[in-house]
Design a protein around this motif. Sequence first.
Motif, mmCIF file in Angstrom:
data_model
loop_
_atom_site.group_PDB
_atom_site.id
_atom_site.type_symbol
_atom_site.label_atom_id
_atom_site.label_comp_id
_atom_site.label_asym_id
_atom_site.label_seq_id
_atom_site.Cartn_x
_atom_site.Cartn_y
_atom_site.Cartn_z
ATOM 1 N N ARG A 99 113.666 115.451 39.626
ATOM 2 C CA ARG A 99 114.266 115.706 40.943
ATOM 3 C C ARG A 99 115.455 114.783 41.182
ATOM 4 N N PHE A 100 115.312 113.531 40.758
ATOM 5 C CA PHE A 100 116.408 112.580 40.934
ATOM 6 C C PHE A 100 117.615 113.000 40.093
ATOM 7 N N MET A 101 117.367 113.459 38.878
ATOM 8 C CA MET A 101 118.443 113.904 38.007
ATOM 9 C C MET A 101 119.181 115.085 38.628
ATOM 10 N N ALA A 102 118.437 116.017 39.201
ATOM 11 C CA ALA A 102 119.061 117.182 39.814
ATOM 12 C C ALA A 102 119.943 116.770 40.990
ATOM 13 N N ALA A 103 119.475 115.798 41.778
ATOM 14 C CA ALA A 103 120.268 115.321 42.909
ATOM 15 C C ALA A 103 121.505 114.558 42.444
ATOM 16 N N ALA A 104 121.330 113.734 41.409
ATOM 17 C CA ALA A 104 122.465 112.962 40.892
ATOM 18 C C ALA A 104 123.507 113.884 40.279
ATOM 19 N N GLN A 105 123.044 114.965 39.665
ATOM 20 C CA GLN A 105 123.944 115.906 38.991
ATOM 21 C C GLN A 105 124.954 116.513 39.963
ATOM 22 N N GLU B 294 129.785 110.500 40.228
ATOM 23 C CA GLU B 294 129.988 111.948 40.329
ATOM 24 C C GLU B 294 131.258 112.258 41.115
ATOM 25 N N ASN B 295 131.522 111.461 42.152
ATOM 26 C CA ASN B 295 132.722 111.659 42.962
ATOM 27 C C ASN B 295 133.990 111.340 42.160
ATOM 28 N N MET B 296 133.879 110.355 41.260
ATOM 29 C CA MET B 296 135.018 109.950 40.450
ATOM 30 C C MET B 296 135.306 110.966 39.337
ATOM 31 N N TYR B 297 134.229 111.557 38.810
ATOM 32 C CA TYR B 297 134.355 112.542 37.729
ATOM 33 C C TYR B 297 133.648 113.836 38.126
ATOM 34 N N PRO B 298 134.191 114.561 39.081
ATOM 35 C CA PRO B 298 133.510 115.766 39.580
ATOM 36 C C PRO B 298 133.234 116.783 38.479
ATOM 37 N N GLN B 299 131.954 117.207 38.437
ATOM 38 C CA GLN B 299 131.490 118.224 37.489
ATOM 39 C C GLN B 299 131.646 117.793 36.028
ATOM 40 N N GLN B 300 131.828 116.517 35.797
ATOM 41 C CA GLN B 300 131.920 116.003 34.419
ATOM 42 C C GLN B 300 130.727 115.128 34.051
ATOM 43 N N VAL B 301 129.857 114.838 35.030
ATOM 44 C CA VAL B 301 128.701 113.976 34.795
ATOM 45 C C VAL B 301 127.474 114.849 34.530
ATOM 46 N N ALA B 302 126.803 114.595 33.425
ATOM 47 C CA ALA B 302 125.611 115.364 33.059
ATOM 48 C C ALA B 302 124.499 114.415 32.640
ATOM 49 N N TYR B 303 123.273 114.849 32.852
ATOM 50 C CA TYR B 303 122.106 114.037 32.522
ATOM 51 C C TYR B 303 121.194 114.793 31.565
ATOM 52 N N ARG B 304 120.479 114.024 30.779
ATOM 53 C CA ARG B 304 119.479 114.595 29.883
ATOM 54 C C ARG B 304 118.242 113.719 29.926
ATOM 55 N N GLN B 305 117.077 114.338 30.078
ATOM 56 C CA GLN B 305 115.846 113.558 30.089
ATOM 57 C C GLN B 305 115.485 113.129 28.668
ATOM 58 N N ALA B 306 114.932 111.931 28.554
ATOM 59 C CA ALA B 306 114.516 111.389 27.264
ATOM 60 C C ALA B 306 113.443 110.347 27.533
#
Length: 290
Positions: A177-183, A229-241
């Motif tokens: 859930r946190f990853m989805a919000a951060a994304q 995310e604000n600095m790099y809009p739509q360029q930040v991605a997360y992956r669970q590990a």
Amino acid sequence: MTDTAIFSALRARLFATAYRMLGTRADAEDVVQDAWLRWHDSARAEVQSPEAWLVTITTRLAIDRLRARLAERASYVGWWLPEPIVELDQQTPESSAELASEVSMAFLWVLQRLSPEERAAFLMRQVFDHDYADIATMLGKSEAACRQMVHRAQERVQQQKPRFDVPKEQHHALLGRFMAAAQIGDRAAMKAMLADDVQLVADGGGKVNSYLRVLHGAGRVAGSFWSLENMYPQQVAYRQARVNGEPGLLRYVDGKLESAQAFRIEHGCIAAVFIVRNPDKLAGVPQTIF
């Protein structure tokens, strides 16, 4: 069992011992290799317990190397965090119970506050369940001195260790859930999942920009994720590990690895965030998202 087979059977444990002490894969591997050379050159017929002999040698070698490393870390830029052990596949050799227990980033962060000998005594007693006679032999100290070291270390660790273990499923779901919000840069949603007194520790090592102070408070920590995310809009991605045996996140900016992140969970909220950004410590992590 041959001498090589004996060492191979104990290798995972020796690596776990060295890694907990040193916090880097390369140093741990070097210590294990040194232990192998000493085992190979020893009068093995006189060794009553190969396991005790090898654990003792590994511990002593790790203490010596840690003492040497402490001088280097004194001049380290910013906060020093251990090199993360990142697993994308749940079933890897380092997922063994020997390494999965007590190697979380939060636990190793606390261990940094202990002296090399305190760390060794605490790990040998609390993690590997050695008796004080064995610890005294390993460290060349009296049993009374070792008991005192373990007691002091236990007090320091308990002050910062979570009171309750969080089931991995809950940990994983919360991070999802946190990853989805951060994304999407949802600052309010992230803040709602953070404890009021959450702290964020980042390690850039002077190689990349990073916080030189520990961030405190849900607003500031949520803001740090939002600002990227604000600095790099739509360029930040997360992956669970899995990061040091627990659910964690890998963060990519413009498709390239930016950090490995570990989290401490308490009472259903994120209580601490540990972000490793130093590229030297991320060499073993997938550098591009796929």
